[in-house]
Write an enzyme that holds these catalytic residues in place. Structure first.
Site, short mmCIF file in Angstrom:
data_model
loop_
_atom_site.label_atom_id
_atom_site.label_comp_id
_atom_site.label_asym_id
_atom_site.label_seq_id
_atom_site.Cartn_x
_atom_site.Cartn_y
_atom_site.Cartn_z
N ASP A 197 -3.32 4.65 -2.27
CA ASP A 197 -4.45 5.14 -1.47
C ASP A 197 -4.93 6.50 -1.97
O ASP A 197 -4.13 7.43 -2.11
CB ASP A 197 -3.95 5.24 -0.02
CG ASP A 197 -5.06 5.46 0.98
OD1 ASP A 197 -5.82 4.52 1.22
OD2 ASP A 197 -5.15 6.58 1.50
N ASP A 250 0.85 -1.18 0.00
CA ASP A 250 0.00 0.00 0.00
C ASP A 250 0.90 1.24 0.00
O ASP A 250 1.92 1.28 0.68
CB ASP A 250 -0.88 0.00 1.26
CG ASP A 250 -2.32 0.37 0.96
OD1 ASP A 250 -2.53 1.49 0.47
OD2 ASP A 250 -3.21 -0.46 1.20
N GLU A 254 -6.39 3.93 -6.09
CA GLU A 254 -7.73 4.04 -5.50
C GLU A 254 -8.28 5.42 -5.83
O GLU A 254 -7.66 6.43 -5.51
CB GLU A 254 -7.65 3.86 -3.98
CG GLU A 254 -9.03 3.77 -3.35
CD GLU A 254 -9.07 4.14 -1.87
OE1 GLU A 254 -9.99 3.67 -1.19
OE2 GLU A 254 -8.18 4.88 -1.40
N HIS A 309 -11.17 -3.62 2.73
CA HIS A 309 -11.25 -3.32 4.17
C HIS A 309 -12.16 -2.14 4.47
O HIS A 309 -12.34 -1.79 5.64
CB HIS A 309 -9.84 -3.05 4.70
CG HIS A 309 -9.22 -1.85 4.06
ND1 HIS A 309 -8.85 -1.85 2.72
CD2 HIS A 309 -8.95 -0.61 4.53
CE1 HIS A 309 -8.37 -0.65 2.42
NE2 HIS A 309 -8.42 0.11 3.49
N ASP A 310 -12.71 -1.50 3.45
CA ASP A 310 -13.60 -0.35 3.66
C ASP A 310 -15.07 -0.68 3.34
O ASP A 310 -15.93 0.18 3.51
CB ASP A 310 -13.19 0.82 2.74
CG ASP A 310 -11.83 1.38 3.08
OD1 ASP A 310 -11.44 1.31 4.26
OD2 ASP A 310 -11.16 1.89 2.16
C1 NOJ Z 1 -8.68 4.81 1.79
C2 NOJ Z 1 -8.36 3.60 2.62
O1 NOJ Z 1 -8.76 2.45 1.95
C3 NOJ Z 1 -9.07 3.80 3.94
O2 NOJ Z 1 -9.06 2.64 4.74
C4 NOJ Z 1 -8.43 4.96 4.65
O3 NOJ Z 1 -9.15 5.25 5.83
C5 NOJ Z 1 -8.41 6.20 3.76
N1 NOJ Z 1 -8.07 5.94 2.41
C6 NOJ Z 1 -7.41 7.20 4.30
O4 NOJ Z 1 -6.11 6.73 4.09
#
Ligand code: NOJ
Length: 563
Positions: free
Chosen positions: A211, A103, A269, A341-342
């Site tokens: 990210d 990451d 992302e 994970h989100d």
């Molecule tokens: C996206 C990540 O996937 C998430 O888990 C994170 O809280 C935010 N970006 C901030 O880095």
């Protein structure tokens, strides 16, 4: 030597597996997962058949946002292990022909990163211009309500600005106040990031998941945004897909990747990315990235605010996926994901985790994996892991969820039960409870008390019960991954959506050199008539009953027809 010919790079036929290290495997009995734990499970991943591990952040961090707040990019957090452990993980994966993607979190650092610690000391510091510092709004007094430079809200509730008395200025934090945004306008910042990336590639990793990388170029004027339900302004139009995004990514490509002989996987992302932007970014000859994570489909069951959850209309999903498949068909490339994970767990979100748990988990997997693009499997998805019946806010750990509850209940006076109900459906913690390896008390994840409670259903839903069982969710994922590896139609075939107006059956074809695959899946709880067929049944998730002309609830079939 793997192919580097544009359009035929190794990552197009790969399947990526995401490991969320806190929750994958604890090896030292502290209740938190770690890198030696991951190493002990590499054979499991190899057996599943995945090609790449994407590791969520393991760098040094105060863990305000579980490692997405990095205080040292060059070192591993002691919670997770050491640099020697990472070297060992790389070696163990490479020995098996697998790869490691790390990451890359460079929209922001932790406020405990040495760069920010120095930057906040004063306007003359060596890193003074490394973050997004701004004066109070003209005519106001810094630190008082309303003095923030603009009205943007943070993703984790409250203002996106934090007052810093020692500078007499505010800093921008799109996420928590412990995650200050870096100033990408400063070329020295960009050089430092490129140098850090180069050191990781020199170490032997195979790429980066970047990210919120489309937030790095902000509109320099930082204008106020339209005011939302939260009372804060929406800054998205001014910081997502900003004016210098592609310039920065092209510079990164030139300074980090172009001079190397290897071929790396880069996935950006990108919330609010459009298919047009994605097509340009991922163009096989002129693009800056391998692929992006877009968010359109995971927003279809809410109205912009994720806590206002509704039902999914399957036709919307087809319209969305179809649009992305078409837009990236010529030269671009998609990523394919249900989970990370989100996101809440897909079998609970758009499947049926009660009476059709197995069938819906496998039907949804079949549909996703047969699209054109690189599929991502999030840990536990291959076991059909479900959402968690959180019954108390004290059970949640995620900063976004905890802050949302506090604001919604304490400030806005919303009904606690209703807020908890939305969290139960959408909270990121649904994805973050420990991996369910066994039915034992610690689920085979830990011998201690885990950092977040286990899902009680680990007594039924676990790897030990599924590995080796040909009728398991795990076995189905394994077959889908193997099919991608053996059949070039899955990787390269043209995509055509069928039955766009059908709200139960998801159907499409993939076609390459006269061979076509037909995917038909009933994504509903009722049996439905369906006369779509092909010559040879390649894969199905339920016992075949072609005589009835019906697709059983959540039945999915893949047919092959050769010209
Ligand atoms: C996206 C990540 O996937 C998430 O888990 C994170 O809280 C935010 N970006 C901030 O880095």
């Amino acid at each position: 030597m793997p192919s580097r010919e544009p359009g035929h790079e190794w990552w197009r036929s790969a399947v990526v597996y995401q490991v969320y290290p806190r929750s994958f495997q604890d090896s030292d009995g502290d209740g938190v997962g770690d890198i030696p734990g991951i190493i002990s499970r590499v054979d499991y991943l190899h057996d599943l058949g995945v090609d790449v591990v994407w590791l969520s952040p393991v760098y040094r961090s105060p863990h305000d946002d579980n490692g997405y707040d990095i205080s040292d990019y060059e070192d591993i957090d002691p919670t997770f292990g050491t640099l020697a452990d990472i070297d060992e993980l790389i070696a163990q994966l490479h020995t098996r022909g697998m790869r490691l993607v790390m990451d890359l979190v460079v929209n922001h650092t932790s406020d405990e990163h040495a760069w920010f610690v120095d930057s906040r000391t004063g306007r003359e510091s060596a890193h003074a211009d490394w973050y997004m510092w701004r004066d109070p709004r003209p005519g106001t007094v810094g630190g008082e309500p309303g003095a923030e430079p603009n009205n943007w809200g943070s993703f984790f509730s409250g203002s996106a600005w934090q007052w810093e008395p020692s500078r007499g200025q505010y800093y921008l934090h799109l996420f928590s106040k412990k995650q200050p945004d870096l100033n990408w306008e400063n070329p020295v910042v960009r050089e430092a990031i490129a140098a850090m990336m180069n050191r990781w590639l020199d170490r032997g990793i195979d790429g980066f998941r970047m990210d919120v990388i489309n937030f790095i170029s902000k509109d320099a004027a930082l204008p106020d945004g339209a005011v939302l339900e939260t009372g804060f302004g929406d800054g998205m139009p001014y910081f997502a897909n900003g004016p210098r995004l592609q310039e920065y990514l092209a510079e990164m490509k030139a300074n980090v990747f172009d001079g190397r002989s290897g071929d790396y996987l880069t996935v950006g992302e990108m919330p609010a990315a459009t298919p047009e932007l994605a097509a340009s970014l991922t163009d096989a000859r002129t693009g800056q990235l391998s692929m992006i994570f877009q968010f359109e489909h995971v927003g279809l069951d809410h109205d912009g605010v994720k806590w206002n959850v509704g039902a999914l209309d399957l036709r919307d999903l087809k319209t969305s996926f179809g649009r992305w498949q078409d837009a990236l068909a010529e030269n671009g490339w998609n990523s394919l994901y249900w989970n990370n994970h989100d996101q809440p767990r897909i079998v609970s979100r758009w499947g049926n985790d009660r009476e059709h748990w197995y069938a819906s988990a496998t039907a949804l997997a079949t549909v996703l994996h047969l699209h054109r693009g690189t599929p991502y499997v999030y840990q536990g998805e291959e076991l059909g892991m479900t959402n968690v019946p959180f019954d108390d806010i004290a059970a949640l750990r995620d900063i976004e969820s905890v802050n949302h509850y506090a604001v919604a209940v304490d400030l806005l006076g919303q009904e606690p039960a209703a807020v908890l109900d939305a969290l139960r459906r959408m909270s990121r913690d649904n994805a973050r409870t420990p991996m369910q390896w066994t039915a034992e008390p610690g689920a085979g994840f830990t011998s201690a008390s885990p950092w977040i409670g286990l899902n009680a259903n680990h007594d039924r839903v676990n790897a030990a019960a599924q590995v080796g069982d040909p009728n398991s969710v795990f076995a189905h994922y394994r077959r889908l991954i193997a099919l991608r590896h053996s059949d070039p139609v899955v990787v390269h075939g043209d995509f055509r959506m069928l039955l766009p107006d059908d709200s139960s059956v998801y159907a499409f074809t993939r076609e390459l050199d006269g061979t076509s695959l037909l995917v038909v899946a009933n994504l509903s709880d009722e049996a439905v008539p369906c006369d779509l067929r092909g010559d040879e049944l390649v894969l199905t998730n339920l016992p075949e009953d072609t005589a009835s002309g019906l697709l059983a609830p959540w039945e999915a079939r893949i047919y092959r027809t050769r010209a």
